[in-house]
Design a protein around this motif. Structure first.
Motif, PDB file in Angstrom:
ATOM      1  N   MET A 176       4.907 -51.292  -7.561  1.00  0.00           N
ATOM      2  CA  MET A 176       5.651 -49.825  -8.178  1.00  0.00           C
ATOM      3  C   MET A 176       6.716 -50.561  -8.965  1.00  0.00           C
ATOM      4  O   MET A 176       7.550 -51.234  -8.432  1.00  0.00           O
ATOM      5  N   GLY A 177       6.659 -50.282 -10.144  1.00  0.00           N
ATOM      6  CA  GLY A 177       8.015 -50.499 -11.122  1.00  0.00           C
ATOM      7  C   GLY A 177       9.235 -49.715 -10.866  1.00  0.00           C
ATOM      8  O   GLY A 177       9.026 -48.785 -10.021  1.00  0.00           O
ATOM      9  N   LYS A 178      10.198 -50.172 -11.273  1.00  0.00           N
ATOM     10  CA  LYS A 178      11.368 -49.601 -11.036  1.00  0.00           C
ATOM     11  C   LYS A 178      11.471 -48.052 -11.892  1.00  0.00           C
ATOM     12  O   LYS A 178      11.012 -47.924 -12.784  1.00  0.00           O
ATOM     13  N   ASP A 179      11.874 -47.080 -11.119  1.00  0.00           N
ATOM     14  CA  ASP A 179      12.267 -45.785 -11.707  1.00  0.00           C
ATOM     15  C   ASP A 179      12.926 -45.676 -12.975  1.00  0.00           C
ATOM     16  O   ASP A 179      14.205 -46.277 -12.884  1.00  0.00           O
ATOM     17  N   LYS A 180      12.496 -45.376 -14.085  1.00  0.00           N
ATOM     18  CA  LYS A 180      13.259 -45.265 -15.148  1.00  0.00           C
ATOM     19  C   LYS A 180      14.483 -44.271 -14.958  1.00  0.00           C
ATOM     20  O   LYS A 180      15.406 -44.673 -15.857  1.00  0.00           O
ATOM     21  N   SER A 181      14.689 -43.312 -14.149  1.00  0.00           N
ATOM     22  CA  SER A 181      15.688 -42.594 -14.118  1.00  0.00           C
ATOM     23  C   SER A 181      16.881 -43.256 -12.926  1.00  0.00           C
ATOM     24  O   SER A 181      17.810 -42.736 -12.909  1.00  0.00           O
ATOM     25  N   GLU A 182      16.465 -44.261 -12.510  1.00  0.00           N
ATOM     26  CA  GLU A 182      17.331 -44.849 -11.323  1.00  0.00           C
ATOM     27  C   GLU A 182      18.461 -45.702 -12.017  1.00  0.00           C
ATOM     28  O   GLU A 182      18.106 -46.645 -12.695  1.00  0.00           O
ATOM     29  N   MET A 183      19.706 -44.991 -11.696  1.00  0.00           N
ATOM     30  CA  MET A 183      20.833 -46.036 -12.107  1.00  0.00           C
ATOM     31  C   MET A 183      21.385 -47.061 -11.277  1.00  0.00           C
ATOM     32  O   MET A 183      21.099 -46.858 -10.154  1.00  0.00           O
ATOM     33  N   HIS A 184      21.958 -47.895 -11.843  1.00  0.00           N
ATOM     34  CA  HIS A 184      22.564 -49.091 -11.171  1.00  0.00           C
ATOM     35  C   HIS A 184      24.274 -49.168 -11.547  1.00  0.00           C
ATOM     36  O   HIS A 184      24.335 -49.379 -12.482  1.00  0.00           O
ATOM     37  N   ASP A 185      25.152 -49.188 -10.508  1.00  0.00           N
ATOM     38  CA  ASP A 185      26.606 -49.252 -10.941  1.00  0.00           C
ATOM     39  C   ASP A 185      26.897 -50.741 -10.808  1.00  0.00           C
ATOM     40  O   ASP A 185      27.369 -51.091  -9.629  1.00  0.00           O
ATOM     41  N   GLY A 186      27.113 -51.448 -11.994  1.00  0.00           N
ATOM     42  CA  GLY A 186      27.597 -52.747 -11.867  1.00  0.00           C
ATOM     43  C   GLY A 186      28.961 -52.612 -11.740  1.00  0.00           C
ATOM     44  O   GLY A 186      29.605 -53.705 -11.484  1.00  0.00           O
ATOM     45  N   MET A 187      29.776 -51.572 -11.754  1.00  0.00           N
ATOM     46  CA  MET A 187      31.165 -51.462 -11.384  1.00  0.00           C
ATOM     47  C   MET A 187      31.408 -50.908  -9.966  1.00  0.00           C
ATOM     48  O   MET A 187      32.610 -50.944  -9.681  1.00  0.00           O
ATOM     49  N   GLU A 188      30.575 -51.019  -8.986  1.00  0.00           N
ATOM     50  CA  GLU A 188      30.778 -50.612  -7.802  1.00  0.00           C
ATOM     51  C   GLU A 188      31.619 -51.724  -6.991  1.00  0.00           C
ATOM     52  O   GLU A 188      31.315 -52.862  -7.240  1.00  0.00           O
ATOM     53  N   ASN A 189      32.420 -51.164  -6.334  1.00  0.00           N
ATOM     54  CA  ASN A 189      33.545 -52.200  -5.498  1.00  0.00           C
ATOM     55  C   ASN A 189      34.166 -53.256  -6.415  1.00  0.00           C
ATOM     56  O   ASN A 189      34.433 -54.395  -5.983  1.00  0.00           O
ATOM     57  N   LYS A 190      34.550 -52.816  -7.577  1.00  0.00           N
ATOM     58  CA  LYS A 190      35.021 -53.704  -8.545  1.00  0.00           C
ATOM     59  C   LYS A 190      36.596 -53.200  -9.025  1.00  0.00           C
ATOM     60  O   LYS A 190      36.998 -53.425 -10.063  1.00  0.00           O
ATOM     61  N   PHE A 191      37.109 -52.338  -8.169  1.00  0.00           N
ATOM     62  CA  PHE A 191      38.452 -52.015  -8.384  1.00  0.00           C
ATOM     63  C   PHE A 191      39.289 -53.202  -8.846  1.00  0.00           C
ATOM     64  O   PHE A 191      39.444 -54.243  -8.216  1.00  0.00           O
ATOM     65  N   GLN A 192      40.216 -52.823  -9.936  1.00  0.00           N
ATOM     66  CA  GLN A 192      41.252 -53.878 -10.391  1.00  0.00           C
ATOM     67  C   GLN A 192      42.762 -53.175 -10.018  1.00  0.00           C
ATOM     68  O   GLN A 192      42.949 -52.270 -10.835  1.00  0.00           O
ATOM     69  N   PRO A 193      43.520 -54.081  -9.272  1.00  0.00           N
ATOM     70  CA  PRO A 193      44.897 -53.501  -9.163  1.00  0.00           C
ATOM     71  C   PRO A 193      45.703 -53.509 -10.059  1.00  0.00           C
ATOM     72  O   PRO A 193      46.629 -54.182  -9.793  1.00  0.00           O
ATOM     73  N   MET A 194      45.551 -52.859 -11.170  1.00  0.00           N
ATOM     74  CA  MET A 194      46.529 -52.986 -12.421  1.00  0.00           C
ATOM     75  C   MET A 194      46.886 -51.548 -12.707  1.00  0.00           C
ATOM     76  O   MET A 194      45.977 -50.822 -12.890  1.00  0.00           O
ATOM     77  N   PHE A 195      48.080 -51.488 -12.925  1.00  0.00           N
ATOM     78  CA  PHE A 195      48.976 -50.145 -13.415  1.00  0.00           C
ATOM     79  C   PHE A 195      49.939 -50.373 -14.222  1.00  0.00           C
ATOM     80  O   PHE A 195      50.499 -51.191 -14.646  1.00  0.00           O
TER      81      PHE A 195
END
Length: 287
Positions: free
Chosen positions: A1-20
């Motif tokens: 089974m190939g990857k579902d083309k509609s399936e997204m992946h969040d490369g930014m998950e848990n990448k919070f940057q403590p800058m303000f």
């Protein structure tokens, strides 16, 4: 089974940057239909009249910020409101931070320049930020910034090649590369309004003090992620030639009138001195 083309992946998950910055959490109505909100250190822009269903979101801020963005847009446009589309000026982490979460919630289309699509469909990472570049503390911290792509799967499309902007009649997009290969800016001819992304900014983005205090100065794109300085200079020339009356940039405060026009003329004339760093990986031709 190939990857579902509609399936997204969040490369930014848990990448919070403590800058303000001191502007973080503040919104400015630049024009009746242009609302600029500062998400930590970066600006997102809502284009459309308040309390209308007909609006578009430009860029999606920092990682892990979707709940803040949703709250801000619902305060402006009404509970349950969602944009007609998201337009990305480019795919760097601070402009796509919340994009996957927002698309999951709103189920809307995202548009970007075709040269940014590899970074928005999980195919390619940007070069690592340059911590050696001339600048300040933000530049030195930049290797900690995420450079991984997000994968919007079939939720992202290339902007139309005729320069029109989906869901934004009266606007056109311009290819303004240098900071990123497919970086775009948006321009509305009838009132000369410019949404510049990071083609130029109104704060010295490498300096932590200036980022935090938002001291205004028209400057080139953030140095630690800009890979092609000649293209970046050409892009600034292209934008100055439009003679914008108002500009919202990706970092720093919106500018208008003489402060904007004089700042842009100076930047074009002295780009090599003001914007291009004296040293750094991308200045020296390495990638």
């Amino acid at each position: 089974m190939g990857k579902d083309k509609s399936e997204m992946h969040d490369g930014m998950e848990n990448k919070f940057q403590p800058m303000f910055s001191i502007m973080s959490g503040m919104g400015i109505e630049v024009l009746p239909d242009i609302f600029c909100y500062t998400n930590q250190i970066v600006n997102i822009c809502c284009v459309g009249n308040k309390d209308s269903d007909d609006w578009v979101l430009i860029d999606t801020g920092m990682p892990e910020s979707s709940s803040k963005i949703i709250k801000v847009v619902e305060e402006r446009f009404g509970v349950g409101s969602k944009p007609k589309a998201i337009i990305l000026t480019h795919g760097h982490f601070d402009h796509v931070g919340a994009v996957v979460d927002l698309v999951e919630k709103w189920d809307i289309k995202v548009y970007a320049h075709e040269l940014e699509l590899p970074f928005l469909t999980g195919k390619e990472s940007y070069p690592e930020p340059d911590g050696t570049v001339e600048g300040g503390l933000v530049a030195k911290m930049s290797p900690m910034f995420p450079n991984e792509p997000v994968d919007l799967a079939n939720h992202v499309e290339a902007l139309p090649s005729d320069g029109s902007v989906p869901q934004l009649p009266g606007w056109k997009w311009l290819h303004t590369p240098g900071h990123a290969p497919g970086h775009i800016s948006l321009f509305r001819e009838n009132d000369r309004t410019l949404i510049a992304g990071d083609a130029f900014v109104t704060v010295k983005q490498e300096s932590l003090y200036k980022v935090m205090t938002q001291e205004v100065e028209v400057n080139g794109p953030p140095r630690y992620l800009t890979t092609d300085w000649q293209a970046a200079w050409d892009s600034v020339k292209k934008l100055e030639a439009l003679h914008p009356e108002v500009a919202v940039t990706g970092h720093g405060q919106p500018l208008s009138g003489h402060e904007l026009s004089e700042g842009l003329v100076r930047l074009v004339k002295e780009f090599d001195r003001i914007a291009i760093p004296d040293y750094g990986r991308f200045v020296d031709g390495e990638h």
